[in-house]
Design an enzyme around this catalytic site. Structure first.
Site, PDB file in Angstrom:
ATOM      1  N   HIS A 176      31.680   9.961 107.063  1.00  0.00           N
ATOM      2  CA  HIS A 176      33.302  10.462 107.471  1.00  0.00           C
ATOM      3  C   HIS A 176      33.740   9.917 108.735  1.00  0.00           C
ATOM      4  O   HIS A 176      34.737   9.256 108.321  1.00  0.00           O
ATOM      5  CB  HIS A 176      32.931  11.722 107.717  1.00  0.00           C
ATOM      6  CG  HIS A 176      34.246  12.222 107.757  1.00  0.00           C
ATOM      7  ND1 HIS A 176      35.393  13.066 106.991  1.00  0.00           N
ATOM      8  CD2 HIS A 176      34.828  12.328 109.103  1.00  0.00           C
ATOM      9  CE1 HIS A 176      36.472  12.495 107.195  1.00  0.00           C
ATOM     10  NE2 HIS A 176      36.330  12.901 109.081  1.00  0.00           N
ATOM     11  N   GLU A 177      33.110   9.707 109.314  1.00  0.00           N
ATOM     12  CA  GLU A 177      33.599   8.779 110.215  1.00  0.00           C
ATOM     13  C   GLU A 177      33.497   7.192 109.703  1.00  0.00           C
ATOM     14  O   GLU A 177      34.474   6.481 110.196  1.00  0.00           O
ATOM     15  CB  GLU A 177      33.094   8.653 111.547  1.00  0.00           C
ATOM     16  CG  GLU A 177      32.985   9.871 112.006  1.00  0.00           C
ATOM     17  CD  GLU A 177      34.420  10.709 111.868  1.00  0.00           C
ATOM     18  OE1 GLU A 177      35.441   9.999 112.882  1.00  0.00           O
ATOM     19  OE2 GLU A 177      33.888  11.846 112.284  1.00  0.00           O
ATOM     20  N   HIS A 207      40.572   1.624 108.203  1.00  0.00           N
ATOM     21  CA  HIS A 207      41.005   0.876 109.182  1.00  0.00           C
ATOM     22  C   HIS A 207      40.480  -0.742 108.928  1.00  0.00           C
ATOM     23  O   HIS A 207      41.541  -1.283 108.827  1.00  0.00           O
ATOM     24  CB  HIS A 207      40.487   0.631 110.567  1.00  0.00           C
ATOM     25  CG  HIS A 207      41.559   0.390 111.764  1.00  0.00           C
ATOM     26  ND1 HIS A 207      40.238  -0.290 112.824  1.00  0.00           N
ATOM     27  CD2 HIS A 207      42.300   0.039 111.885  1.00  0.00           C
ATOM     28  CE1 HIS A 207      41.548  -1.158 113.507  1.00  0.00           C
ATOM     29  NE2 HIS A 207      42.244  -0.575 112.739  1.00  0.00           N
ATOM     30  N   HIS A 223      36.368   6.709 108.037  1.00  0.00           N
ATOM     31  CA  HIS A 223      37.706   6.003 108.662  1.00  0.00           C
ATOM     32  C   HIS A 223      37.835   4.777 108.920  1.00  0.00           C
ATOM     33  O   HIS A 223      39.010   3.401 109.747  1.00  0.00           O
ATOM     34  CB  HIS A 223      37.991   7.087 109.977  1.00  0.00           C
ATOM     35  CG  HIS A 223      38.116   8.095 109.958  1.00  0.00           C
ATOM     36  ND1 HIS A 223      39.408   8.708 108.926  1.00  0.00           N
ATOM     37  CD2 HIS A 223      37.617   9.660 110.717  1.00  0.00           C
ATOM     38  CE1 HIS A 223      39.843   9.547 108.942  1.00  0.00           C
ATOM     39  NE2 HIS A 223      38.829  10.737 109.496  1.00  0.00           N
TER      40      HIS A 223
HETATM   41 ZN   LIG Z   1      38.213  12.495 110.100  1.00  0.00          ZN
END
Ligand SMILES: [Zn+2]
Length: 234
Positions: A104-105, A112, A108
């Site tokens: 999940h990270e 980005h 991100h």
């Molecule tokens: Zn998150």
């Protein structure tokens, strides 16, 4: 801040109570789901950190540092120094939950890298939302006690609405990161079919906390409007 309604029954307090209960239930759900799948070891045997590295490389990203941080469920991606900070339980753990959170990270980090628009809007809103959250109550209170200025009160409510807006923009960012995560662990074979299903459960529970947070702040905004909004019509 319970100045208003002090000394007599304020029925709008129920809106705050509903928000608190929703947030507590969501946080309980994410904790129990994470704990459950923290005990399920993934077949690949990769730790959260190893899985994150594979995921980033498979997305063509080589300039993100993966680092352990203290805390429980404190995992996040920091776009300022392109660092994926994973809590120690996720970093070193080979469970389905750990790989899911790490993925999940990574979602991100990929957002980005690709310039995903909702993430950029969210980033731009951070200072605005922080400012709004810190000045809204003081403005409303000053408006109430110093001459009952409706303009100042309305401005305070608008400031609070900026913080609510931030939480709403957070939702598509979080859902999209999880969607990317599930897709990548599935396609790369980092997790197997049944594990992908379990990871989806962990990430859905995590997403629920953001939904509850947004709902709670909308209820708070509604309360402000009921209590202090539109008095100039009197
Ligand atoms: Zn998150």
């Amino acid at each position: 801040m319970m100045f208003y309604g002090f000394g007599y029954y304020d029925p709008t307090i129920i809106l705050i109570v509903i928000g608190v209960v929703l947030s507590l239930l969501a946080s309980l759900k994410v904790k129990t789901t994470f704990a459950k799948y923290s005990k399920v070891r993934s077949l690949s045997g990769l730790t959260g950190a190893e899985a994150a590295e594979r995921i980033l490389h498979s997305a063509g990203i080589y300039d993100v540092t993966i680092r352990p941080i203290s805390g429980n469920l404190s995992d996040h991606y920091d776009p300022r120094d392109k660092t994926l900070k994973l809590s120690e339980t996720v970093y070193n753990n080979t469970s389905v939950a750990a790989v899911g959170v790490a993925a999940h990270e990574c979602g991100h980090a990929i957002q980005h890298n690709r310039g995903y628009v909702p993430l950029r809007i969210r980033g731009a809103l951070v200072p605005v939302a922080n400012f709004g959250a810190s000045v809204s109550w003081p403005m409303i209170l000053i408006g109430l006690f110093m001459g009952g200025s409706q303009t100042l009160i309305n401005l305070g409510i608008i400031m609070f609405a900026l913080a609510v807006l931030f939480q709403l923009v957070t939702l598509p960012v979080e859902f999209n990161a999880s969607r990317r995560a599930v897709q990548i662990v599935d396609e790369t074979g980092i997790l197997h079919t049944e594990e992908v299903r379990q990871t989806r459960k962990v990430l859905s529970a995590a997403a629920l906390t953001y939904v509850a947070g947004a709902a709670a702040s909308i209820l708070q905004l509604l309360r402000l409007v009921i209590l202090f909004g539109g008095r100039d019509r009197d």
